[in-house]
Design a protein around this motif. Structure first.
Motif, PDB file in Angstrom:
ATOM      1  N   UNK A  11       0.801  -1.217   0.000  1.00  0.00           N
ATOM      2  CA  UNK A  11       0.000   0.000   0.000  1.00  0.00           C
ATOM      3  C   UNK A  11       0.833   1.265   0.000  1.00  0.00           C
ATOM      4  N   UNK A  12       2.148   1.138   0.056  1.00  0.00           N
ATOM      5  CA  UNK A  12       3.031   2.312   0.058  1.00  0.00           C
ATOM      6  C   UNK A  12       3.971   2.214  -1.134  1.00  0.00           C
ATOM      7  N   UNK A  13       4.936   3.149  -1.236  1.00  0.00           N
ATOM      8  CA  UNK A  13       5.900   3.127  -2.343  1.00  0.00           C
ATOM      9  C   UNK A  13       6.702   1.835  -2.385  1.00  0.00           C
ATOM     10  N   UNK A  14       6.969   1.275  -1.220  1.00  0.00           N
ATOM     11  CA  UNK A  14       7.751   0.050  -1.115  1.00  0.00           C
ATOM     12  C   UNK A  14       7.353  -0.653   0.172  1.00  0.00           C
ATOM     13  N   UNK A  15       7.714  -1.909   0.265  1.00  0.00           N
ATOM     14  CA  UNK A  15       7.491  -2.645   1.494  1.00  0.00           C
ATOM     15  C   UNK A  15       8.763  -2.652   2.329  1.00  0.00           C
ATOM     16  N   UNK A  16       8.593  -2.757   3.626  1.00  0.00           N
ATOM     17  CA  UNK A  16       9.748  -2.833   4.522  1.00  0.00           C
ATOM     18  C   UNK A  16       9.567  -4.064   5.403  1.00  0.00           C
ATOM     19  N   UNK A  17      10.612  -4.864   5.478  1.00  0.00           N
ATOM     20  CA  UNK A  17      10.577  -6.120   6.229  1.00  0.00           C
ATOM     21  C   UNK A  17      11.809  -6.213   7.115  1.00  0.00           C
ATOM     22  N   UNK A  18      11.622  -6.668   8.346  1.00  0.00           N
ATOM     23  CA  UNK A  18      12.721  -6.803   9.304  1.00  0.00           C
ATOM     24  C   UNK A  18      13.335  -8.198   9.193  1.00  0.00           C
ATOM     25  N   UNK A  19      14.652  -8.222   8.952  1.00  0.00           N
ATOM     26  CA  UNK A  19      15.435  -9.457   8.989  1.00  0.00           C
ATOM     27  C   UNK A  19      16.452  -9.298  10.104  1.00  0.00           C
ATOM     28  N   UNK A  20      16.168  -9.899  11.238  1.00  0.00           N
ATOM     29  CA  UNK A  20      16.996  -9.736  12.437  1.00  0.00           C
ATOM     30  C   UNK A  20      17.133  -8.253  12.764  1.00  0.00           C
TER      31      UNK A  20
END
Length: 108
Positions: free
Chosen positions: A18-27
């Protein structure tokens, strides 16, 4: 639109669809991911590649990220776009990636 479809997310999803990009946490690292598909906006293939790449990179910057790696996605009609035209599009893209210090890992 994707946000309304109930796309799967988990506890590591920082910015969902739903935004310009996705953000995902890896550690301890936040990964910003995006993809753009842009139709030819200019008659010059080199500039089209450069502009479309700059647009994709800007999505990462908009999320506060630094573009580190990229994948190239190029869809074209081989009956209407010759090999030299495709090469020029990719050359424009590669030049923008170099300018940003971003590594091209591959693509299709």
């Amino acid at each position: 639109m994707l946000a309304d479809l109930g796309a799967p997310v988990d506890r590591n999803t920082v910015v969902p669809p739903g935004d310009d990009a996705g953000v995902y946490r890896l550690k301890d690292i936040l990964v910003v991911q995006t993809v753009d598909v842009i139709t030819p906006v200019l008659n010059d293939p080199y500039l089209w590649g450069a502009v479309s790449t700059a647009n994709s990179l800007s999505d990462v910057y908009a999320m506060g990220g630094k573009p580190v790696t990229a994948l190239a996605l190029l869809g074209f009609d081989p009956c209407r776009m010759g090999r030299e035209t495709v090469r020029e599009v990719l050359r424009g893209a590669v030049d923008k990636l170099k300018e940003a210090g971003t590594v091209l890992l591959g693509g299709h």
